[in-house]
Design an enzyme around this catalytic site. Sequence first.
Site, PDB file in Angstrom:
ATOM      1  CG  PHE A   1      -1.543   1.237   1.634  1.00 55.16           C
ATOM      2  CD1 PHE A   1      -2.334   1.957   0.753  1.00 55.16           C
ATOM      3  CD2 PHE A   1      -1.352   1.739   2.931  1.00 55.16           C
ATOM      4  CE1 PHE A   1      -2.927   3.164   1.146  1.00 55.16           C
ATOM      5  CE2 PHE A   1      -1.937   2.935   3.330  1.00 55.16           C
ATOM      6  CZ  PHE A   1      -2.721   3.652   2.432  1.00 55.16           C
TER       7      PHE A   1
ATOM      8  CB  ILE B   1      13.899  -9.558   2.212  1.00 54.76           C
ATOM      9  CG1 ILE B   1      12.774  -9.409   3.245  1.00 54.76           C
ATOM     10  CG2 ILE B   1      13.794  -8.516   1.113  1.00 54.76           C
ATOM     11  CD1 ILE B   1      12.963  -8.198   4.153  1.00 54.76           C
TER      12      ILE B   1
ATOM     13  CG  LEU C   1       7.953   0.763   2.696  1.00 47.49           C
ATOM     14  CD1 LEU C   1       7.830   0.989   1.193  1.00 47.49           C
ATOM     15  CD2 LEU C   1       6.955   1.625   3.424  1.00 47.49           C
TER      16      LEU C   1
ATOM     17  CE1 TYR D   1       0.196  -7.069  12.958  1.00 47.01           C
ATOM     18  CE2 TYR D   1      -0.787  -5.674  14.637  1.00 47.01           C
ATOM     19  CZ  TYR D   1      -0.240  -5.820  13.378  1.00 47.01           C
ATOM     20  OH  TYR D   1      -0.131  -4.735  12.556  1.00 47.01           O
TER      21      TYR D   1
ATOM     22  NE  ARG E   1      -2.600  -4.750  18.156  1.00 43.83           N
ATOM     23  CZ  ARG E   1      -3.622  -4.026  17.766  1.00 43.83           C
ATOM     24  NH1 ARG E   1      -4.832  -4.500  17.844  1.00 43.83           N
ATOM     25  NH2 ARG E   1      -3.428  -2.817  17.277  1.00 43.83           N
TER      26      ARG E   1
ATOM     27  CE1 TYR F   1       3.540  -4.422  12.398  1.00 43.46           C
ATOM     28  CE2 TYR F   1       2.297  -3.061  13.931  1.00 43.46           C
ATOM     29  CZ  TYR F   1       2.924  -3.223  12.711  1.00 43.46           C
ATOM     30  OH  TYR F   1       2.942  -2.179  11.814  1.00 43.46           O
TER      31      TYR F   1
ATOM     32  CG  ASN G   1      -4.424   3.973  12.485  1.00 44.61           C
ATOM     33  OD1 ASN G   1      -3.808   4.099  13.542  1.00 44.61           O
ATOM     34  ND2 ASN G   1      -5.120   2.895  12.219  1.00 44.61           N
TER      35      ASN G   1
ATOM     36  NE  ARG H   1      -3.196  -2.444   7.140  1.00 38.64           N
ATOM     37  CZ  ARG H   1      -2.033  -2.006   6.616  1.00 38.64           C
ATOM     38  NH1 ARG H   1      -1.166  -1.370   7.400  1.00 38.64           N
ATOM     39  NH2 ARG H   1      -1.740  -2.206   5.340  1.00 38.64           N
TER      40      ARG H   1
HETATM   41  N1  LIG Z   1      -0.392   1.643   6.569  1.00 41.07           N
HETATM   42  C1  LIG Z   1      -0.170   2.146   7.770  1.00 41.07           C
HETATM   43  O1  LIG Z   1      -0.890   3.007   8.234  1.00 41.07           O
HETATM   44  C2  LIG Z   1       0.999   1.703   8.592  1.00 41.07           C
HETATM   45  C3  LIG Z   1       0.981   2.063   9.922  1.00 41.07           C
HETATM   46  C4  LIG Z   1       2.039   1.735  10.748  1.00 41.07           C
HETATM   47  C5  LIG Z   1       3.121   1.072  10.218  1.00 41.07           C
HETATM   48  N2  LIG Z   1       3.144   0.729   8.908  1.00 41.07           N
HETATM   49  C6  LIG Z   1       4.339   0.043   8.430  1.00 41.07           C
HETATM   50  O2  LIG Z   1       4.646   0.487   7.114  1.00 41.07           O
HETATM   51  C7  LIG Z   1       5.127  -0.613   6.328  1.00 41.07           C
HETATM   52  C8  LIG Z   1       4.305  -0.761   5.058  1.00 41.07           C
HETATM   53  O3  LIG Z   1       2.935  -0.889   5.384  1.00 41.07           O
HETATM   54  P1  LIG Z   1       1.785  -1.066   4.297  1.00 41.07           P
HETATM   55  O4  LIG Z   1       0.566  -0.534   4.883  1.00 41.07           O
HETATM   56  O5  LIG Z   1       2.242  -0.576   2.984  1.00 41.07           O
HETATM   57  O6  LIG Z   1       1.677  -2.667   4.254  1.00 41.07           O
HETATM   58  P2  LIG Z   1       1.513  -3.665   3.038  1.00 41.07           P
HETATM   59  O7  LIG Z   1       1.231  -5.004   3.612  1.00 41.07           O
HETATM   60  O8  LIG Z   1       0.560  -3.127   2.038  1.00 41.07           O
HETATM   61  O9  LIG Z   1       2.961  -3.668   2.376  1.00 41.07           O
HETATM   62  C9  LIG Z   1       4.032  -4.452   2.823  1.00 41.07           C
HETATM   63  C10 LIG Z   1       4.689  -5.064   1.594  1.00 41.07           C
HETATM   64  O10 LIG Z   1       5.838  -5.803   2.020  1.00 41.07           O
HETATM   65  C11 LIG Z   1       5.914  -6.979   1.240  1.00 41.07           C
HETATM   66  N3  LIG Z   1       6.674  -7.987   1.973  1.00 41.07           N
HETATM   67  C12 LIG Z   1       6.381  -8.510   3.191  1.00 41.07           C
HETATM   68  N4  LIG Z   1       7.286  -9.446   3.510  1.00 41.07           N
HETATM   69  C13 LIG Z   1       8.177  -9.508   2.500  1.00 41.07           C
HETATM   70  C14 LIG Z   1       9.325 -10.295   2.253  1.00 41.07           C
HETATM   71  N5  LIG Z   1       9.735 -11.225   3.118  1.00 41.07           N
HETATM   72  N6  LIG Z   1      10.016 -10.087   1.116  1.00 41.07           N
HETATM   73  C15 LIG Z   1       9.591  -9.170   0.214  1.00 41.07           C
HETATM   74  N7  LIG Z   1       8.499  -8.410   0.392  1.00 41.07           N
HETATM   75  C16 LIG Z   1       7.788  -8.579   1.509  1.00 41.07           C
HETATM   76  C17 LIG Z   1       4.468  -7.401   1.032  1.00 41.07           C
HETATM   77  O11 LIG Z   1       4.325  -8.263  -0.080  1.00 41.07           O
HETATM   78  C18 LIG Z   1       3.781  -6.051   0.856  1.00 41.07           C
HETATM   79  O12 LIG Z   1       3.684  -5.715  -0.521  1.00 41.07           O
HETATM   80  C19 LIG Z   1       5.111  -1.827   7.257  1.00 41.07           C
HETATM   81  O13 LIG Z   1       6.393  -1.982   7.809  1.00 41.07           O
HETATM   82  C20 LIG Z   1       4.131  -1.450   8.340  1.00 41.07           C
HETATM   83  O14 LIG Z   1       4.422  -2.098   9.554  1.00 41.07           O
HETATM   84  C21 LIG Z   1       2.084   1.009   8.091  1.00 41.07           C
HETATM   85  O1  LIG Z   2      -2.154   1.759  10.933  1.00 46.13           O
HETATM   86  C1  LIG Z   2      -1.377   1.933  11.913  1.00 46.13           C
HETATM   87  O2  LIG Z   2      -0.979   3.009  12.266  1.00 46.13           O
HETATM   88  C2  LIG Z   2      -0.926   0.717  12.693  1.00 46.13           C
HETATM   89  O3  LIG Z   2      -2.045   0.233  13.327  1.00 46.13           O
HETATM   90  C3  LIG Z   2      -2.792  -0.824  12.829  1.00 46.13           C
HETATM   91  O4  LIG Z   2      -3.518  -1.249  13.964  1.00 46.13           O
HETATM   92  P1  LIG Z   2      -4.998  -0.806  14.238  1.00 46.13           P
HETATM   93  O5  LIG Z   2      -5.204   0.663  14.078  1.00 46.13           O
HETATM   94  O6  LIG Z   2      -5.415  -1.377  15.535  1.00 46.13           O
HETATM   95  O7  LIG Z   2      -5.692  -1.637  13.077  1.00 46.13           O
HETATM   96  P2  LIG Z   2      -7.029  -1.486  12.255  1.00 46.13           P
HETATM   97  O8  LIG Z   2      -7.312  -2.793  11.623  1.00 46.13           O
HETATM   98  O9  LIG Z   2      -6.922  -0.339  11.350  1.00 46.13           O
HETATM   99  O10 LIG Z   2      -8.153  -1.265  13.386  1.00 46.13           O
HETATM  100  C4  LIG Z   2      -8.469  -0.051  13.978  1.00 46.13           C
HETATM  101  C5  LIG Z   2      -9.545  -0.276  15.030  1.00 46.13           C
HETATM  102  O11 LIG Z   2     -10.756  -0.704  14.390  1.00 46.13           O
HETATM  103  C6  LIG Z   2     -11.271  -1.867  15.024  1.00 46.13           C
HETATM  104  N1  LIG Z   2     -11.995  -2.648  13.965  1.00 46.13           N
HETATM  105  C7  LIG Z   2     -11.324  -3.182  12.919  1.00 46.13           C
HETATM  106  C8  LIG Z   2     -11.996  -3.842  11.909  1.00 46.13           C
HETATM  107  C9  LIG Z   2     -13.408  -3.984  11.987  1.00 46.13           C
HETATM  108  O12 LIG Z   2     -14.098  -4.569  11.099  1.00 46.13           O
HETATM  109  N2  LIG Z   2     -14.048  -3.439  13.049  1.00 46.13           N
HETATM  110  C10 LIG Z   2     -13.393  -2.773  14.046  1.00 46.13           C
HETATM  111  O13 LIG Z   2     -14.027  -2.299  15.001  1.00 46.13           O
HETATM  112  C11 LIG Z   2     -10.066  -2.536  15.652  1.00 46.13           C
HETATM  113  O14 LIG Z   2     -10.444  -3.369  16.722  1.00 46.13           O
HETATM  114  C12 LIG Z   2      -9.254  -1.325  16.095  1.00 46.13           C
HETATM  115  O15 LIG Z   2      -9.752  -0.865  17.326  1.00 46.13           O
HETATM  116  C13 LIG Z   2      -1.904  -1.945  12.335  1.00 46.13           C
HETATM  117  O16 LIG Z   2      -1.266  -2.566  13.412  1.00 46.13           O
HETATM  118  C14 LIG Z   2      -0.821  -1.480  11.419  1.00 46.13           C
HETATM  119  O17 LIG Z   2      -1.217  -1.345  10.104  1.00 46.13           O
HETATM  120  C15 LIG Z   2      -0.150  -0.227  11.817  1.00 46.13           C
HETATM  121  O18 LIG Z   2       1.096  -0.531  12.373  1.00 46.13           O
END
Ligand SMILES: NC(=O)c1ccc[n+]([C@@H]2O[C@H](COP(=O)([O-])OP(=O)(O)OC[C@H]3O[C@@H](n4cnc5c(N)ncnc54)[C@H](O)[C@@H]3O)[C@@H](O)[C@H]2O)c1
Ligand SMILES: O=C(O)[C@H]1O[C@H](OP(=O)(O)OP(=O)(O)OC[C@H]2O[C@@H](n3ccc(=O)[nH]c3=O)[C@H](O)[C@@H]2O)[C@H](O)[C@@H](O)[C@@H]1O
Length: 386
Positions: free
Chosen positions: A25, A74, A93, A102, A179, A182, A211, A232
């Site tokens: 993403f 990786i 990422l 988790y 939980r 992670y 988020n 999510r």
């Molecule tokens: N989206 C958010 O709001 C959010 C919030 C907090 C932290 N993060 C962190 O940001 C990073 C990216 O998040 P995202 O939302 O894009 O997640 P995502 O799951 O969409 O992207 C992660 C990508 O990493 C790739 N990947 C995972 N394991 C791999 C491996 N062993 N080798 C090669 N590729 C691999 C997956 O195929 C995927 O395309 C993560 O580290 C996540 O913990 C995201």
């Molecule tokens: O996005 C982030 O910043 C981080 O937080 C997320 O964790 P969380 O926010 O708990 O995950 P979500 O699935 O987005 O859930 C948000 C809240 O909605 C609730 N939820 C989720 C899904 C649903 O159908 N209904 C519902 O009430 C969950 O219990 C939680 O309280 C994920 O851990 C990661 O992508 C990231 O590291």
Amino acid sequence: MAGRVDLDGNPIKPITICMIGAGGFIGSHLCEKLMSETPHKVLAVDVSNDKIKHLLEPATLAWADRIEFHRINIKNDSRLEGLIKMADLTINLAAICTPADYNTRPLDTIYSNFIDALPVVKYCSENGKRLIHFSTCEIYGKTIGAFLPKDSPLRQDPAYYVLKEDTSPCIFGPIEKQRWSYACAKQLIERLIYAEGAENGLEFTIVRPFNWIGPRMDFIPGIDGPSEGVPRVLACFSNNLLRREPLKLVDGGESQRTFIYIKDAIDAVLLMIENPARANGHIFNVGNPNNEVTVRQLAEMMTKVYSKVSGESSLETPTIDVSSKEFYGEGYDDSDKRIPDMTIINKQLAWNPKTSLWDLLESTLTYQHRTYAEAIKQAMSKSTAN
Ligand SMILES: NC(=O)c1ccc[n+]([C@@H]2O[C@H](COP(=O)([O-])OP(=O)(O)OC[C@H]3O[C@@H](n4cnc5c(N)ncnc54)[C@H](O)[C@@H]3O)[C@@H](O)[C@H]2O)c1
Ligand SMILES: O=C(O)[C@H]1O[C@H](OP(=O)(O)OP(=O)(O)OC[C@H]2O[C@@H](n3ccc(=O)[nH]c3=O)[C@H](O)[C@@H]2O)[C@H](O)[C@@H](O)[C@@H]1O
């Protein structure tokens, strides 16, 4: 693109970036930004490229010679070090980062977020390469305020809930609450990177996303992901809206989150990439403190916005309550509240988020409707026919 300068007025030189997890993403949005607005080159590493296909094909695209995809896991691929050596900067990422995993796949979660990230840190450190590593706001765990009595006036005091990179503690639940596997793995990799900086001079930046949401986040179960998969919250609620089912509120939907539009957040990452002198050695919260809602409020707003963008009426009962045990299984726990302190990123990078929650949901749900509504209709009519 000509004449681009950094925050200190110096010309920005084109660099090569090894982006691991580029097919996810955040990676897909970052690749889009780098291709359309900068001269940088990307070595995109992932096990999948579905979300960046539009940037890789056709070969006539303006940036075709600046992005190459390497299908690499990786965990076990010796080509990784070579790619890191070829690049000026590595952005990691790659991770398992959906809460449903988790507590149900804690070993995979810990391996992915800690063990698999170790070689990346090591290769950067040994080869004198800069690293931007993606951590998470989950690193803070629960707020101090969560432990105060429900009616304590201190709960209103920001000192008890605003999350600061350099002073807030990391408060996780007991080990049986898996939980936190992670958050704990992310915390240890942050500590390791920080120590590599302190002892071996690694140039690093750690990002703590709060988020980030927008188009291409996760998957819609049964359409472009497994039917039984739990993505999510944005994708869970989108799926419910598209299928005209009530949105499921886990444990009453009382937890609070601040949501930020992916495009605002990507602007912050680009500033980090192009201003190493201001970003190195720092940990940055990246979120939007003005967009706080409870999960229940998020559900209500998404229901209204979806009705507007799809032209469909809302359900009479738009939400239902479900227990976390039923929804996620044993070992689930939750962060109560997540407000990022913005002092450090403001000072170092003069960055601020712009998009309101309503506006970001409007553009995201317009995308979800356009992308999935027809496929869902077809899938649903097929299953009724069977
Ligand atoms: N989206 C958010 O709001 C959010 C919030 C907090 C932290 N993060 C962190 O940001 C990073 C990216 O998040 P995202 O939302 O894009 O997640 P995502 O799951 O969409 O992207 C992660 C990508 O990493 C790739 N990947 C995972 N394991 C791999 C491996 N062993 N080798 C090669 N590729 C691999 C997956 O195929 C995927 O395309 C993560 O580290 C996540 O913990 C995201
Ligand atoms: O996005 C982030 O910043 C981080 O937080 C997320 O964790 P969380 O926010 O708990 O995950 P979500 O699935 O987005 O859930 C948000 C809240 O909605 C609730 N939820 C989720 C899904 C649903 O159908 N209904 C519902 O009430 C969950 O219990 C939680 O309280 C994920 O851990 C990661 O992508 C990231 O590291």
